[in-house]
Structure formats: structure tokens, C-alpha cells
Design an enzyme around this catalytic site. Structure first.
Site, PDB file in Angstrom:
ATOM      1  N   LYS A  77       0.890  -0.959   0.013  1.00 48.39           N
ATOM      2  CA  LYS A  77      -0.069  -0.047  -0.008  1.00 48.39           C
ATOM      3  C   LYS A  77       0.897   1.317   0.002  1.00 48.39           C
ATOM      4  CE  LYS A  77      -3.875   1.930   2.681  1.00 48.39           C
ATOM      5  NZ  LYS A  77      -4.657   1.497   3.760  1.00 48.39           N
ATOM      6  N   SER A 152      -9.644   1.290   2.865  1.00 55.23           N
ATOM      7  CA  SER A 152      -8.784   2.277   1.962  1.00 55.23           C
ATOM      8  C   SER A 152      -7.685   1.448   1.198  1.00 55.23           C
ATOM      9  CB  SER A 152      -8.208   3.294   2.798  1.00 55.23           C
ATOM     10  OG  SER A 152      -7.198   2.761   3.716  1.00 55.23           O
ATOM     11  N   SER A 176      -9.629  -1.242   6.979  1.00 58.73           N
ATOM     12  CA  SER A 176      -8.976  -0.887   5.630  1.00 58.73           C
ATOM     13  C   SER A 176      -8.478  -2.233   5.308  1.00 58.73           C
ATOM     14  CB  SER A 176      -8.044   0.296   5.746  1.00 58.73           C
ATOM     15  OG  SER A 176      -8.989   1.420   5.503  1.00 58.73           O
TER      16      SER A 176
HETATM   17  N1  GLN Z   1     -13.114   3.405   6.403  1.00 56.65           N
HETATM   18  C1  GLN Z   1     -12.354   3.756   7.775  1.00 56.65           C
HETATM   19  C2  GLN Z   1     -11.963   5.327   7.856  1.00 56.65           C
HETATM   20  O1  GLN Z   1     -12.548   5.924   6.734  1.00 56.65           O
HETATM   21  C3  GLN Z   1     -11.200   3.070   8.126  1.00 56.65           C
HETATM   22  C4  GLN Z   1     -10.010   3.544   7.276  1.00 56.65           C
HETATM   23  C5  GLN Z   1      -8.806   2.450   7.566  1.00 56.65           C
HETATM   24  O2  GLN Z   1      -9.036   1.449   8.008  1.00 56.65           O
HETATM   25  N2  GLN Z   1      -7.621   3.115   7.307  1.00 56.65           N
HETATM   26  O3  GLN Z   1     -11.436   6.015   8.794  1.00 56.65           O
END
Ligand code: GLN
Length: 483
Positions: A77, A152, A176
Site C-alpha cells: 500500500k 482504504s 481498511s
Molecule cells: N474506512 C475507515 C475510515 O475511513 C477506516 C479506514 C482505515 O482503516 N484506514 O476511517
């Protein structure tokens, strides 16, 4: 080659059936042909990885000891540093930023001879659930190109599901790794907080962030966790004696108890509920017992998370001031540099989080919001500890629905609800894994297992037994062919 697991590629390389250079060439070619449709990769390290592969072939020819990841292609990532390469975090702000050091995760992989092919797309600074918040490009769900891959870590999940790599690393602050894995029909694991070093992972919510792997086989998850899950003096929250995983996850499920918080699943539609129940039947056949559990306090998860995560994000992102990292806006005074760089560099979602986080930490509201959220979080940890006296793991779906179409969720609050089942594991620091079960509406769908603190191996044991008892396609049909 694309159908092989990471472990199979590793064995083929070690036994001399495949050259590392041939593996690297093959996957680089796949990325070249297929990635224009998937949009997973932000940068591909063609030259660098071929050089590494050649060195590795030499090492083998000389009969030297080979690393545990020798010959395995991986993607990271784009918030995990690889020295001298771009780390954009999916943001315009860092579109020109090159890392000055390796993340510990990167270092551990390279020490074990893994072949890092490149960096993959993500929501800007890991804020989002669909990868639509990436400022750089769109990533498509390989199972249905009209849908999002989740987020994400959407690039990581899409790359694995399209067979562009067998293994990728994401980061999980509120879901994410697990949510995109579920949307793309692969496995995603968030280890116990502190198990994988965060050194060199760009911070979002420091008390919630964990690096975690995505793969198409449970063996591959265990393999990479053996390499990543070790103590690191560069991360003050790194666990001192992380337990071993690969061996411990080969355990029988006879008599193990799965706790289901049915009262939290009321909103699920019929088909999703049926898929979830079918998966539980598989576990019953494997000898598990189902128990009803109550975790009412988890209803406050999303609200608590969006106070704690935004508070931490607002502080962490203060370092992006236009002076030290990334793009600097044209301006005459110092204040203007700050304001313009941040106004132009950050996208709308990131700004929303910074403002919310600054607000909940401000002198007048800290007690009412931040401190209260921290108390609720402590109560959640207590409640989970209590529940683990009644069951070995907790199971829920990973998400309320399968992957949605691009643009389908416009309301930020609606998007936040994507993580309703995944967030508790981050708040409580517990290990949690997402694995594919029967499709819903012809799309991949996932089940989440959450285990007690440091019981990463137990959670993996459940998923491994499930995988061995079932057979689900893991590569999206459209890409299940040679490039
Ligand atoms: N979707 C969640 C957020 O927007 C989690 C994001 C993540 O785990 N990085 O914060």
C-alpha cells in the site's frame, strides 16, 4: 503462475523449477497488460525488482541460504515506505514525495528475499472505504468493474483478486484491510495491535493503525505474518514477544465456541444473512458450537471511532505543512505557505477529518468528546474481555452489503457505516480476519472472526479450517487467464 499461491511460487523457486527473474518478468507483464483495467498500481518497480531477482538467482546458484519469502512477488500500500521510491498516500500533497528510509515491514520482507513489485492505490491518507478518495486514480473491483474495490486498501485487494500479485500489504485503522478483502473475495488480516511494526507506515490514527496482509490463501497469510510479526525497537508499541503463527494455526476446531452478537445484525438483508448462516453451518460441521453473545456497547463503535481516529489524524497530519514534505504552494509569507499548501494539497475528506479532529480536541470540547470517547473505548475492551470467557472467537459479516457501485454512497456518514463491524477490533486492539464465504448478489462477501488479544493464531486456525473445508474461486473471472 498467476494461479499459484505465494508459498507455491516460493517452493518452485527454491526447488529450481522457476527462476526469480522469470517470476518477476511474468508478474510485471501481467501488471502491464491487466492493470490499465484494474487501476491498482500507483508505481511499478520494474528495474529495481528485476535487479533483485537476478541477485536472488545468483544466490540460489551459489547454494546460499534463501529467505522465507524468496521468489514471492508482493505489492505494498502506498503509505508504507520503500527507500527512494514514491510514498504518495493517495494524496496530491505527497505526489512528489520519495521516502528517505525503509519501513520496518519493507525491511523484513527484503531481508527474507521477497520481491516488491510496486505500490498500490488507497484512499487519501487511508481515509475512506472505497478508494474513491484517492486523489490520483480510480481502482476497479476485478469482480465487477462498475463497482468499488473497497478501501482504504482497495489497490491491494484489487491486485490480489486480479492475480497481479499473490500477496499484498495494506493498513487497517478501522477496517481498511478486511473490508476491501471482503469486497474483492480474498483474505485480509488485521493483527493484534503492536504485532506488526508501524515504523515507516505513514500515521493516520496511531492507536488504531496496524499493517496487515491480503492474500488468496490462508497459508500465505501465515507465511508473511511469520516474517512481519516480530518485535521492532523502532516502534514503541511493538509487542515484545509476539507468538508464532504458522504452526499454531493448524489446530482442530472441535469443541471451539463461536460467539454471535445477533442483536447487532438486525439491519442485514435476507441474502446476506443467509450467506452468513451458511458459513456458520460449515463451522458447525467442523465441530464448533455457536453461542449467543451480547455486546451492546459496540453500537457506539462508529461514533467513538470517528472521535478518536479524527483526533489522532488531526495531530498526525499537522506535519504536512508545505515545508517539510511534499508539494509546497506558491506563497509570499510563511502563514500563506501553510494555508495554501494544506488547502491545495488535501482533499475534501481529509479536510473534514482534520476539522472534526481539531474540534474534538479543542479546549472547550475535549472533555465532552475526546475524553468521553476514550472512556467508552476502555469499556469496550472490558466488555470484549468478558465475552471471551463465553466464546473463543466472535463472528459477524465483514460488511452489511457486498461492493457498491462507484458514486453510490455520497453521504460521508453513510460511508462511515461501512465499517460498523470492523471498527470494534481496532478500538479494542484485537486480532481480526476477513475470509470469503458464499457470494451475495453474485458478488464476493466476507465473514469476520475476531479473537482475544494476542490470539492471532487462533483466529487464523478458524479461517484455515474453513478454507480447507470449502472451495471458492479467489481470482476474478475476468482476469483468470494468461495476460
Ligand atoms: N474506512 C475507515 C475510515 O475511513 C477506516 C479506514 C482505515 O482503516 N484506514 O476511517
Amino acid at each position: 503462475m498467476y494461479q499459484k499461491t505465494a508459498k507455491q511460487l516460493h517452493q518452485d523457486f527454491c526447488q529450481g523449477h522457476l527462476k526469480a527473474e522469470a517470476i518477476a518478468q511474468y508478474f510485471l507483464h501481467r501488471i502491464r497488460i491487466f492493470d490499465p483495467q484494474v487501476g491498482a498500481f500507483l508505481s511499478v518497480f520494474s528495474q529495481r525488482v528485476l535487479e533483485k531477482a537476478q541477485l536472488l538467482d545468483k544466490k540460489r546458484a551459489q547454494g546460499k541460504k534463501l529467505g522465507r519469502l524468496a521468489g514471492i512477488p508482493l505489492a505494498l500500500k502506498d503509505n508504507i515506505h520503500v527507500k527512494d521510491e514514491l510514498t504518495t498516500c493517495g494524496s496530491k500533497f505527497l505526489s512528489n514525495y520519495r521516502a528517505v528510509f525503509d519501513a520496518s515491514a519493507t525491511k523484513f520482507i527484503e531481508e527474507e528475499d521477497g520481491l516488491i513489485l510496486g505500490k498500490v492505490n488507497m484512499d487519501e491518507f487511508a481515509m475512506g472505504s472505497s478508494t474513491e478518495h484517492s486523489a490520483l486514480q480510480k481502482t476497479y473491483n476485478p469482480w465487477d468493474l462498475t463497482r468499488v474495490p473497497g478501501g482504504s486498501s482497495g489497490g491491494a485487494a484489487a491486485a490480489v483478486a486480479a492475480g497481479l500479485v499473490p500477496l499484498a500489504l495494506g493498513s487497517d485503522t478501522g477496517g481498511s484491510v478486511r473490508q476491501p478483502a471482503a469486497f474483492c473475495g480474498c483474505l485480509g488480516f488485521k493483527p493484534t495491535y503492536g504485532r506488526v511494526s508501524r515504523y515507516g507506515l505513514v500515521a493516520f490514527g496511531s492507536s488504531l493503525d496496524q499493517i496487515g496482509p491480503l492474500a488468496r490463501s490462508m497459508e500465505d497469510i501465515a507465511l508473511i505474518m511469520e516474517v512481519l510479526g516480530r518485535h521492532d525497537p523502532y516502534d514503541a508499541t511493538s509487542l515484545t514477544q509476539p507468538p508464532s503463527l504458522a504452526q499454531d494455526c493448524q489446530l482442530s476446531l472441535k469443541g471451539k465456541r463461536i460467539g454471535i452478537p445477533w442483536h447487532l445484525l438486525e439491519g442485514l438483508n435476507e441474502e446476506a444473512l443467509r450467506a452468513f448462516e451458511q458459513a456458520l453451518d460449515v463451522y458447525k460441521k467442523l465441530g464448533c458450537e455457536l453461542v449467543d453473545i451480547h455486546l451492546d456497547i459496540l453500537k457506539a463503535s462508529v461514533a467513538t471511532y470517528y472521535i478518536i481516529a479524527t483526533a489522532e489524524a488531526s495531530t498526525n497530519l499537522a506535519r504536512f505543512d508545505g515545508i517539510r514534505y511534499g508539494v509546497r504552494a506558491e506563497a509570499k509569507t510563511l502563514d500563506e505557505v501553510y494555508v495554501r499548501s494544506r488547502s491545495e494539497g488535501f482533499g475534501a475528506e481529509v479536510k473534514r477529518r482534520i476539522m472534526l479532529g481539531t474540534y474534538v480536541l479543542s479546549a472547550g470540547y475535549q472533555d465532552a468528546f475526546y475524553k468521553k470517547a476514550a472512556c467508552v473505548r476502555a469499556k469496550m475492551i472490558e466488555a470484549c474481555e468478558h465475552v471471551f470467557k463465553l466464546c473463543d472467537v466472535i463472528a459477524t459479516p465483514v460488511t452489511p452489503t457486498p461492493a457498491f457501485q462507484f458514486g453510490a454512497i455520497q453521504d460521508p456518514l453513510q460511508m462511515y457505516l461501512q465499517d460498523i463491524f470492523t471498527i470494534p477490533a481496532n478500538l479494542t486492539k484485537l486480532p481480526a480476519l476477513s475470509h470469503p464465504i458464499s457470494p451475495v448478489a453474485h458478488l464476493p462477501f466476507g465473514l469476520q472472526l475476531m479473537g482475544p488479544r494476542q490470539q492471532d493464531a487462533l483466529v487464523c486456525a478458524f479461517a484455515l479450517a474453513y478454507e480447507q473445508a470449502t472451495s471458492l474461486p479467489t481470482i476474478a473471472k475476468l482476469f483468470d487467464r494468461e495476460a
